[in-house]
Design an enzyme around this catalytic site. Structure first.
Site, PDB file in Angstrom:
ATOM      1  N   ALA A 358       0.770  -1.183  -0.064  1.00  8.76           N
ATOM      2  CA  ALA A 358       0.035   0.113   0.125  1.00  8.76           C
ATOM      3  C   ALA A 358       0.760   1.077  -0.067  1.00  8.76           C
ATOM      4  O   ALA A 358       1.965   1.098   0.116  1.00  8.76           O
ATOM      5  CB  ALA A 358      -0.785  -0.224   1.130  1.00  8.76           C
ATOM      6  N   MET A 359       0.293   2.495  -0.321  1.00  7.92           N
ATOM      7  CA  MET A 359       1.158   3.470  -0.431  1.00  7.92           C
ATOM      8  C   MET A 359       0.178   4.634   0.149  1.00  7.92           C
ATOM      9  O   MET A 359      -0.982   4.844  -0.256  1.00  7.92           O
ATOM     10  CB  MET A 359       1.324   3.780  -1.737  1.00  7.92           C
ATOM     11  CG  MET A 359       2.217   5.387  -1.882  1.00  7.92           C
ATOM     12  SD  MET A 359       3.906   5.182  -0.907  1.00  7.92           S
ATOM     13  CE  MET A 359       3.865   6.939  -0.752  1.00  7.92           C
ATOM     14  N   GLU A 360       0.947   5.485   1.347  1.00  7.69           N
ATOM     15  CA  GLU A 360       0.506   6.493   2.098  1.00  7.69           C
ATOM     16  C   GLU A 360      -0.087   7.714   1.355  1.00  7.69           C
ATOM     17  O   GLU A 360       0.129   8.846   2.326  1.00  7.69           O
ATOM     18  CB  GLU A 360       1.118   6.498   3.304  1.00  7.69           C
ATOM     19  CG  GLU A 360       2.395   7.465   3.274  1.00  7.69           C
ATOM     20  CD  GLU A 360       3.774   6.358   3.133  1.00  7.69           C
ATOM     21  OE1 GLU A 360       3.277   5.214   2.640  1.00  7.69           O
ATOM     22  OE2 GLU A 360       4.774   6.755   3.295  1.00  7.69           O
ATOM     23  N   ASN A 361      -0.215   7.912   0.180  1.00  2.95           N
ATOM     24  CA  ASN A 361      -0.523   9.104  -0.474  1.00  2.95           C
ATOM     25  C   ASN A 361      -1.546   9.814   0.406  1.00  2.95           C
ATOM     26  O   ASN A 361      -2.449   9.516   0.849  1.00  2.95           O
ATOM     27  CB  ASN A 361      -0.881   8.839  -1.834  1.00  2.95           C
ATOM     28  CG  ASN A 361      -0.114   7.813  -2.777  1.00  2.95           C
ATOM     29  OD1 ASN A 361       0.902   7.970  -3.017  1.00  2.95           O
ATOM     30  ND2 ASN A 361      -1.044   6.751  -2.750  1.00  2.95           N
ATOM     31  N   HIS A 393      -1.409   1.426   9.425  1.00  9.09           N
ATOM     32  CA  HIS A 393      -0.006   1.553   9.015  1.00  9.09           C
ATOM     33  C   HIS A 393      -0.092   2.902   8.224  1.00  9.09           C
ATOM     34  O   HIS A 393       0.513   3.925   8.268  1.00  9.09           O
ATOM     35  CB  HIS A 393       0.841   0.500   8.163  1.00  9.09           C
ATOM     36  CG  HIS A 393       2.074   0.915   7.791  1.00  9.09           C
ATOM     37  ND1 HIS A 393       3.217   0.574   8.395  1.00  9.09           N
ATOM     38  CD2 HIS A 393       2.547   1.649   6.769  1.00  9.09           C
ATOM     39  CE1 HIS A 393       4.150   1.197   7.818  1.00  9.09           C
ATOM     40  NE2 HIS A 393       3.905   1.666   6.646  1.00  9.09           N
ATOM     41  N   GLU A 394      -1.084   2.733   7.092  1.00 10.40           N
ATOM     42  CA  GLU A 394      -1.015   3.937   6.251  1.00 10.40           C
ATOM     43  C   GLU A 394      -1.719   5.027   6.996  1.00 10.40           C
ATOM     44  O   GLU A 394      -1.201   6.192   6.755  1.00 10.40           O
ATOM     45  CB  GLU A 394      -1.987   3.301   5.016  1.00 10.40           C
ATOM     46  CG  GLU A 394      -1.326   2.410   4.071  1.00 10.40           C
ATOM     47  CD  GLU A 394       0.066   2.485   4.094  1.00 10.40           C
ATOM     48  OE1 GLU A 394       0.816   3.382   3.838  1.00 10.40           O
ATOM     49  OE2 GLU A 394       0.922   1.313   4.045  1.00 10.40           O
ATOM     50  N   HIS A 397       0.738   7.134   8.891  1.00 13.12           N
ATOM     51  CA  HIS A 397       1.494   8.139   8.013  1.00 13.12           C
ATOM     52  C   HIS A 397       0.799   9.378   7.699  1.00 13.12           C
ATOM     53  O   HIS A 397       1.720  10.377   7.443  1.00 13.12           O
ATOM     54  CB  HIS A 397       1.766   7.435   6.606  1.00 13.12           C
ATOM     55  CG  HIS A 397       2.906   6.297   6.735  1.00 13.12           C
ATOM     56  ND1 HIS A 397       4.381   6.945   7.223  1.00 13.12           N
ATOM     57  CD2 HIS A 397       3.278   5.097   6.235  1.00 13.12           C
ATOM     58  CE1 HIS A 397       5.140   5.719   6.928  1.00 13.12           C
ATOM     59  NE2 HIS A 397       4.521   4.803   6.248  1.00 13.12           N
ATOM     60  N   GLU A 416       9.129   4.943   8.422  1.00 14.22           N
ATOM     61  CA  GLU A 416       8.681   3.480   8.465  1.00 14.22           C
ATOM     62  C   GLU A 416       8.624   2.788   9.640  1.00 14.22           C
ATOM     63  O   GLU A 416       7.655   2.080  10.317  1.00 14.22           O
ATOM     64  CB  GLU A 416       9.529   2.606   7.244  1.00 14.22           C
ATOM     65  CG  GLU A 416       9.117   3.217   5.949  1.00 14.22           C
ATOM     66  CD  GLU A 416       7.637   3.466   5.745  1.00 14.22           C
ATOM     67  OE1 GLU A 416       6.788   2.750   6.466  1.00 14.22           O
ATOM     68  OE2 GLU A 416       7.483   4.257   4.871  1.00 14.22           O
TER      69      GLU A 416
HETATM   70 ZN   LIG Z   1       4.837   3.082   5.721  1.00 13.58          ZN
END
Ligand SMILES: [Zn+2]
Ligand SMILES: *[C@@H]1O[C@H](CO)[C@@H](O)[C@H](O)[C@H]1NC(C)=O
Ligand SMILES: *[C@@H]1O[C@H](CO)[C@@H](O)[C@H](O)[C@H]1NC(C)=O
Ligand SMILES: *[C@@H]1O[C@H](CO)[C@@H](O)[C@H](O)[C@H]1NC(C)=O
Ligand SMILES: *[C@@H]1O[C@H](CO)[C@@H](O)[C@H](O)[C@H]1NC(C)=O
Ligand SMILES: *[C@@H]1O[C@H](CO)[C@@H](O)[C@H](O)[C@H]1NC(C)=O
Length: 952
Positions: A358-361, A393-394, A397, A416
């Protein structure tokens, strides 16, 4: 802090400093991405033909963007100019961007999917210069009237210098403008560009993802910018500290616009949607997506929450679990950080093709489908745990990482590590019954210990100047960065640095403030800085040795292969740490102290690193080891569960590093016939896994199988009983996990009763594919066991079900199980499929190859395959992909012969031209590991044989 004191470099320090967590005591060890990338789940339900290159179709022809020409590539520039360096000079600072992008969702006349764009950036000159460097990668520019690649204008009254020369510098990924005069300090300028890029299926920058819906191929235009691919979508100052405000407009097919994501309508022309301008933010956190998706929504404290996915997935309710949990987790973090969620909305979207987990955009988090979509009839409890932790987690962020951002990638660990710790807190909030915080030790601590004990490891914090090139940046996204950290943080820290960038030492200042205000004692002469620097600036961790005969305690840098000590880089701290110790003596809790303060002697057993609250291993004198083994075999409950797991893990690793002998390590598993808890079992199986890797091609194999089969028998019976002959599901979250272990081990060691059970379930399913009788928790194991025992019919049925699966989570289980067959020809066929994106999605190719390599029959097939196709794999995945190190480590992990070492070195030499990208470090780690394995096998084969022969 509840029931756990988890391991970490920081714990000790932070744990002690803040006692039972008056201030938020954080422990980060954790991880999601690397863990998840390594565990590899994911795939999408449909046949996603994403590399089809159809012949000629109509181009998207329009007038929004001017006609494009290809830029002039520079003549050779003199070396050591500013544009030959990878970092931006400190002369310019972006303020805001106005960006319009138009992705074409059909191929053009050249057979390409493209996007066109125009953009301007307003920046301020902070140091006089006659040079403009802005990142740009794989973009072609339209020339302006003056024949240059960009147009420069001044916003103030100072006249703007004309452009002398403009060109692209592909190696360092810059668009370069040389000016005829200087830019004036304090003045703002605007730089306009018009460009075109490929909307490729390469999972980086602005890229395309493809899926089938009701027989129709649908294209999603989506983004993955981290770490250095925003420059592949538009020209930008692509470093995390270059925060700016972004005003983005997307052109897309006529739509029902649903705020940030568009619903696509196939016919006719394109129309624009402009988004509200962003907060001040880093380029790597941008995201924009055009798709034909549906969503579900809710609001939580005025924050709009939406989950987006394929229409079918939304209709099937697969987004509901994520929607249910997001609100509570957001609320938890607001309380935890003492800061409100910084944005008005939180969108989360599941993509069929996505490289990371996943990516925390900021405000639009992107996920693999398996990391977001849940279906109670298809998903196991471990799938569910993954979804809850990855969402946490995301979301973590959104504050830490996005609101406050590291200045440069060398401090990635801070970002991270912190998120990886608090994800457990967030998930614990979402699922309080799971006791999820204890699992940190298995999920992260053991994994990091393994990597961080190699001479080729690296310190958490690298020097800023050591991390320059895009592939070096990608390399940082490894287990160490994600899992090693535990730290402590406060809302003051977040508030001080909101919308700004930090370096890790800022964090220590805030910790010191807390230490001062609570009057906690640190060892004489030490400060938070001096203690933490030892953990952060030098790699590795210590083994603490307690000798109960002499009362001596000492520490030593722990290296898995002591022979590599000579190649360890020098450290300013000589590999000495300041170690906090918490222990237990014959069942009595001792208070925590620092290593230097303490001596121990006595007749009773001693257990240190209680609840694994410190980031170190512990060794004892022989007499104390014997006492501990006695406790295990007579009343193991008097040692806490986490420490039972830890004893086993420490013993095996100490044996590998030759601190103790292998027989002693193996003896820690003898009590397992009495053990019903998940953590010790899992720890033992993880460690025995190494024995299997080393010996499953040797004559010792039979003995090992017999031993483990004997150990697991009572556990198998236990679950048979408590599930009333496999009809119920065990209550506890970890009991459900251990049930899977029981079946997996019983079947793989050849227990007939188990094999009959799994084969029976699978063939029942083959008879009526619409009715799968296997509980989701057990599917991975049962599929694997049945396919391993079966032949082509079982495999083909599995493949058909894989292609037909409507949820990625189910497809992933089958994708894993298909690698379990013992038929070489099926494995070779499966390997071929991994490089055919119509069969196996690109995002899943490397993990599938690793699955095959994990199978003893598939090992050499996968290695030959990878060597043979390396340059193809490498170019298809791009130099910046996250997957190479997993691929190389995964395929070579069984290597333990001189012949394999020679092949590995040959592989390194043969491909020095092509390179290894983000897998560079993995190649040297593999060589190091193989060398260590060779020695280990030579030294231990005999002792294993002896130990196995002496039946418990
Ligand atoms: Zn992360
Ligand atoms: C951005 O540019 C577009 C057209 O290029 C214009 O319509 C819009 O007003 C600009 N937005 C801002 C905030 O300058
Ligand atoms: C950019 O230019 C190169 C060189 O002419 C060409 O091969 C490439 O296809 C172009 N890219 C796009 C997206 O048009
Ligand atoms: C697609 O857009 C056109 C033009 O705006 C409209 O007439 C048509 O009804 C739309 N079709 C669908 C399925 O929404
Ligand atoms: C969800 O979206 C629908 C359609 O846009 C809207 O009518 C509804 O009020 C939204 N619900 C919530 C809870 O925001
Ligand atoms: C989501 O919450 C609703 C309302 O509490 C509940 O009915 C539903 O079962 C939940 N769905 C999932 C998948 O947890």
């Amino acid at each position: 802090m509840g029931g756990g004191f988890y391991i970490s470099k920081f714990v000790g320090v932070v744990g002690i400093v803040f006692g039972a967590g008056a201030v938020a005591t954080v422990i980060a060890l954790a991880v999601v991405y690397s863990q998840e990338v390594a565990k590899n789940e994911a795939v999408s339900p449909t046949n996603g033909g994403s590399t089809v290159k159809p012949p000629v179709t109509t181009p998207g022809g329009s007038t929004v963007v001017p006609q494009v020409t290809t830029p002039v590539i520079p003549t050779t520039a003199p070396s050591n100019e500013a544009w030959d360096k990878y970092r931006l000079p400190d002369t310019l600072k972006p303020e805001h961007y106005n960006l319009t992008l138009w992705p074409r969702l059909t191929v053009n006349a050249q057979g390409l999917y493209i996007f066109t764009g125009k953009s301007y950036v307003v920046f301020q000159c902070v140091k006089e210069t006659d040079l403009i460097l802005i990142h740009s990668n794989k973009l072609n520019y339209t020339k302006w009237g003056d024949d240059h690649l960009a147009k420069l204008s001044a916003l103030g009254s100072t006249p703007v210098p004309t452009i002398k020369k403009s060109w692209l510098q592909p190696t360092t990924q810059f668009l370069v403008l040389e000016l005829n005069g200087k830019l004036a300090v304090g003045e703002s300028y605007q730089l306009d560009t018009v460009f075109v890029g490929e909307l490729a299926d390469d999972l980086g920058g602005f890229y395309r993802s493809v899926y089938l819906e009701e027989g129709e191929e649908k294209v999603v235009a989506t983004t993955q910018m981290q770490p250095t691919d925003a420059r592949k979508a538009f020209p930008c100052f692509d470093e995390p500290a270059m925060k700016a405000i972004f005003h983005i407009t997307l052109l897309h097919p006529p739509t029902t616009v649903k705020c940030c994501i568009m619903i696509l309508n196939k016919t006719s022309s394109y129309c624009p949607t402009s988004f509200d301008e962003t907060k001040k933010m880093s380029t790597y956190l941008l995201a924009f997506i055009v798709s034909d998706y549906d969503y579900i929504n809710s609001t939580s404290d005025n924050v709009l929450i939406r989950i987006y996915a394929r229409k079918k997935a939304i209709a099937d309710g697969q987004g509901e679990y994520a929607l249910n949990k997001t609100g509570p987790i957001l609320k938890f973090f607001e309380k935890y950080y003492n800061a409100t969620y910084p944005l008005p909305k939180s969108d989360q979207i599941a993509l069929p093709d996505f490289n990371a987990g996943a990516m925390e955009n900021w405000g639009l988090i992107t996920y693999r489908e398996t990391a977001l979509l849940y279906d109670p009839n298809m998903s196991s409890n471990s799938n569910k745990e993954r979804i809850a932790t990855i969402i946490a987690h995301e979301l973590a962020h959104m504050w830490f990482g996005n609101l406050v951002t590291l200045r440069w990638w060398n401090d990635l660990w801070l970002n991270e590590g912190f998120a990886s710790y608090v994800e457990y807190l967030g998930a614990n909030e979402a699922e309080p019954d799971w006791n999820i915080k204890d699992l940190i030790v298995l999920g992260d601590v053991h994994r990091v210990f393994a990597v961080d004990a190699l001479a080729s490891s690296h310190p958490l914090s690298s020097k800023e100047e050591d991390i320059q090139k895009p592939e070096q940046i990608s390399e940082l996204f490894d287990a160490i960065s994600y899992s090693k950290v535990r730290s402590s943080i406060f809302s003051t820290y977040l508030n001080t640095f909101a919308y700004d960038n930090t370096v890790y030492t800022d964090l220590w200042d805030h910790l010191q403030m807390a230490v001062n205000s609570t009057g906690t004692s640190l060892p004489t002469g030490q400060t938070v800085h001096s203690i933490m620097n030892r953990w952060v600036l030098q790699m590795g961790f210590p083994v603490v040795t307690i000798n109960t005969a002499t009362g001596m305690i000492n520490q030593q840098h722990f290296l898995l292969d002591p022979a590599t000590a000579g190649s360890v880089p020098p450290s300013d701290f000589s590999y000495v740490w300041i170690v906090p110790i918490r222990w237990m003596k014959t069942g009595l809790l001792q208070k925590q102290t620092w290593l230097e303060d303490k001596t121990v002697t006595g007749e009773s057993w001693i257990l240190a690193n209680l609840n694994v609250s410190g980031y170190y291993r512990v060794n004892y004198d022989n007499a104390n080891w014997e006492r501990l083994l006695n406790v295990l075999s007579s009343h193991h409950e008097s040692i806490p569960v986490i420490n039972r797991a830890q004893l086993v893990d420490d013993a095996f690793n100490l044996a590998r590093a030759k601190y103790i002998n292998t027989t002693l390590a193996l003896r820690t598993t003898k009590y397992l016939r009495r053990e019903r808890e998940y953590m010790p079992w899992e720890s033992a199986l993880d460690n025995l896994d190494f024995f299997y890797l080393m010996f499953d091609r040797s004559e010792v194999y039979g003995d090992m199988q017999a031993y483990l089969k004997y150990q697991v028998e009572p556990l198998f019976k236990h679950f048979e009983n408590i599930t009333r002959n496999w009809t119920d599901v065990p209550n506890g979250h970890t009991d459900q996990y251990n049930q899977v272990n029981a079946i997996r081990v019983a079947c793989s060691t050849g227990m007939e009763e188990c094999q009959t059970l799994t084969k029976g379930w699978y063939s029942q399913w083959m008879k009526d594919s619409a009715k799968n009788p296997i509980h989701p928790n057990l599917r991975t194991t049962v599929y694997c066991s049945a396919i391993a025992a079966g032949g082509a019919a079982e495999w083909e049925f599995g493949w058909t079900q894989f292609k037909a699966a409507t949820i990625a989570i189910e497809a992933d289980k089958l994708r894993f199980a298909l690698a379990c067959t013992k038929q070489p020809w099926l494995l070779n066929k499966y390997l071929e499929y991994t490089l055919d994106a119509t069969k196996i999605r690109k995002q899943d190719a490397t993990s599938t190859i690793v699955y095959i390599a994990s199978n003893v029959v598939g090992q050499s097939l996968a290695w030959d395959f990878m060597r043979d196709r390396w340059s193809y794999i490498f170019t298809q995945y791009g130099g910046g992909s996250f997957s190479f190190s997993n691929l190389i480590n995964g395929v070579t992990k069984r290597f333990s012969t001189e012949f394999e070492l020679k092949q590995l070195k040959q592989f390194q030499a043969d491909n020095s031209e092509v390179g290894f990208g983000s897998g560079t470090l993995a190649v040297s780690q593999s060589i190091e590991r193989t060398t260590a394995n060779i020695k280990w096998v030579a030294e231990n084969k005999k002792s294993v044989q002896e130990c196995k022969n002496s039946k418990p």
